[in-house]
Design a protein around this motif. Structure first.
Motif, short mmCIF file in Angstrom:
data_model
loop_
_atom_site.label_atom_id
_atom_site.label_comp_id
_atom_site.label_asym_id
_atom_site.label_seq_id
_atom_site.Cartn_x
_atom_site.Cartn_y
_atom_site.Cartn_z
N TYR A 155 0.84 -1.20 0.00
CA TYR A 155 0.00 0.00 0.00
C TYR A 155 0.88 1.25 0.00
CZ TYR A 155 -3.26 3.57 1.51
OH TYR A 155 -3.99 4.73 1.59
N PHE A 156 1.96 1.24 0.80
CA PHE A 156 2.81 2.41 0.94
C PHE A 156 3.91 2.52 -0.12
CE2 PHE A 156 1.14 2.24 5.34
CZ PHE A 156 0.62 3.53 5.38
N MET A 157 4.10 1.51 -0.95
CA MET A 157 5.19 1.58 -1.94
C MET A 157 5.14 2.81 -2.83
SD MET A 157 6.46 -2.12 -3.16
CE MET A 157 7.29 -3.15 -1.97
N PRO A 158 3.99 3.18 -3.38
CA PRO A 158 3.99 4.36 -4.26
C PRO A 158 4.26 5.68 -3.52
CG PRO A 158 2.01 3.03 -4.60
CD PRO A 158 2.70 2.50 -3.38
N SER A 159 3.83 5.78 -2.28
CA SER A 159 3.90 7.08 -1.59
C SER A 159 5.05 7.19 -0.58
CB SER A 159 2.58 7.36 -0.87
OG SER A 159 2.34 6.35 0.11
N SER A 160 5.47 6.07 -0.02
CA SER A 160 6.49 6.11 1.02
C SER A 160 7.40 4.88 0.91
CB SER A 160 5.82 6.17 2.40
OG SER A 160 6.78 6.27 3.41
N PRO A 161 8.32 4.91 -0.04
CA PRO A 161 9.14 3.72 -0.29
C PRO A 161 9.99 3.26 0.90
CG PRO A 161 9.71 5.49 -1.82
CD PRO A 161 8.61 5.98 -0.96
N LYS A 162 10.45 4.20 1.72
CA LYS A 162 11.27 3.79 2.88
C LYS A 162 10.42 3.04 3.90
CE LYS A 162 14.85 7.28 2.44
NZ LYS A 162 15.50 8.44 3.04
N LEU A 163 9.22 3.54 4.18
CA LEU A 163 8.32 2.84 5.09
C LEU A 163 7.95 1.49 4.50
CD1 LEU A 163 6.45 2.64 7.55
CD2 LEU A 163 4.72 3.91 6.22
N ALA A 164 7.65 1.47 3.20
CA ALA A 164 7.29 0.21 2.54
C ALA A 164 8.42 -0.80 2.63
CB ALA A 164 6.94 0.48 1.07
N THR A 165 9.64 -0.34 2.42
CA THR A 165 10.80 -1.24 2.51
C THR A 165 10.94 -1.81 3.92
OG1 THR A 165 11.94 -0.01 0.77
CG2 THR A 165 13.30 -1.39 2.20
N GLY A 166 10.77 -0.96 4.92
CA GLY A 166 10.86 -1.43 6.30
C GLY A 166 9.79 -2.46 6.63
N LEU A 167 8.56 -2.20 6.19
CA LEU A 167 7.47 -3.14 6.45
C LEU A 167 7.71 -4.46 5.73
CD1 LEU A 167 4.47 -0.64 6.14
CD2 LEU A 167 5.26 -1.78 8.23
N TYR A 168 8.16 -4.39 4.47
CA TYR A 168 8.42 -5.60 3.70
C TYR A 168 9.56 -6.41 4.34
CZ TYR A 168 9.09 -8.77 -0.19
OH TYR A 168 9.19 -9.91 -0.95
N LEU A 169 10.62 -5.73 4.75
CA LEU A 169 11.75 -6.43 5.38
C LEU A 169 11.33 -7.06 6.70
CD1 LEU A 169 14.71 -3.99 4.61
CD2 LEU A 169 14.24 -6.22 3.57
N LEU A 170 10.47 -6.38 7.47
CA LEU A 170 9.98 -6.96 8.72
C LEU A 170 9.15 -8.20 8.44
CD1 LEU A 170 9.75 -6.87 11.78
CD2 LEU A 170 7.86 -5.24 11.52
N SER A 171 8.30 -8.12 7.42
CA SER A 171 7.50 -9.30 7.03
C SER A 171 8.42 -10.46 6.64
CB SER A 171 6.58 -8.94 5.86
OG SER A 171 5.90 -10.08 5.39
N SER A 172 9.44 -10.16 5.86
CA SER A 172 10.39 -11.20 5.43
C SER A 172 11.18 -11.74 6.61
CB SER A 172 11.35 -10.63 4.38
OG SER A 172 10.64 -10.24 3.24
N PHE A 173 11.56 -10.86 7.53
CA PHE A 173 12.31 -11.27 8.72
C PHE A 173 11.49 -12.26 9.56
CE2 PHE A 173 13.51 -10.42 13.20
CZ PHE A 173 14.82 -10.88 13.15
N LEU A 174 10.20 -11.99 9.70
CA LEU A 174 9.34 -12.89 10.49
C LEU A 174 9.24 -14.28 9.87
CD1 LEU A 174 6.43 -10.53 11.61
CD2 LEU A 174 8.25 -11.51 13.02
N ASP A 175 9.49 -14.36 8.57
CA ASP A 175 9.44 -15.66 7.89
C ASP A 175 10.45 -16.64 8.48
OD1 ASP A 175 8.74 -17.61 6.00
OD2 ASP A 175 10.21 -16.88 4.56
N SER A 176 11.52 -16.12 9.03
CA SER A 176 12.53 -17.02 9.61
C SER A 176 12.10 -17.59 10.96
CB SER A 176 13.87 -16.30 9.74
OG SER A 176 13.75 -15.20 10.62
#
Length: 179
Positions: free
Chosen positions: A25-46
């Motif tokens: 949702y935030f990728m178009p408007s706030s790429p840094k926030l989007a990156t942080g959220l995506y990385l947190l989601s990926s981190f939880l995968d472990s």
């Protein structure tokens, strides 16, 4: 007994889905926030797999939830990257196709033969490169390894499926000769 839907690993999976959706949702408007959220989601995968084994909460539902979350998150990320970097759309499409086909074939092979185990675009001042370029450079080795694993899964699963087909064909031929 706790419902499988409320197993701790599945709760982690639900949070991964929520974080990934927020990231997209935030990728178009706030790429840094989007990156942080995506990385947190990926981190939880472990953690979900470790939690499943540690708490003895392994389930087919959890396995499928994890795999589908991974596939959907990867596809959505690649679609967004295609929008940001249209010059590389073909490479992103190849990556999506390889990811889906290798995991699909690997999943079906493992169901049939479970005993076989073959897995803001501003500059970053000190580096004089754009944030997403830095992210690309940092994530490239991981992507390359993931792509190599997908190719190995695809080849291994295809060989196993072909060997099963050949064995079944030979059994059919042998039974016809006996008749």
């Amino acid at each position: 007994m706790v419902s499988v839907f409320l197993f701790v690993p599945n709760l982690i999976g639900y949070s991964r889905i929520f974080l990934a959706l927020a990231a997209f949702y935030f990728m178009p408007s706030s790429p840094k926030l989007a990156t942080g959220l995506y990385l947190l989601s990926s981190f939880l995968d472990s953690f979900d797999g470790h939690a499943a084994r540690l708490l003895n909460q392994c389930s087919r539902f959890g396995m499928m939830l994890d795999m589908l979350t991974d596939r959907c998150a990867t596809m959505c990320l690649l679609v967004n990257l295609s929008l940001l970097y249209p010059r590389y759309v073909f490479l992103f499409q190849l990556s999506m196709s390889l990811d889906i086909s290798s995991h699909w074939l690997h999943l079906h092979r493992s169901v049939i033969l479970p005993q076989i185990h073959p897995g803001d675009t501003g500059l970053v001042p000190s580096l004089n490169i754009h944030f997403f370029q830095l992210l690309l450079y940092c994530s490239f080795p991981i992507c390359a390894i993931k792509t190599a694993i997908s190719v190995i899964h695809l080849i291994t699963a295809a060989r196993n499926m072909a060997a099963m087909d050949q064995a079944e064909g030979e059994q059919g031929l042998a039974s016809r000769k006996q008749d």
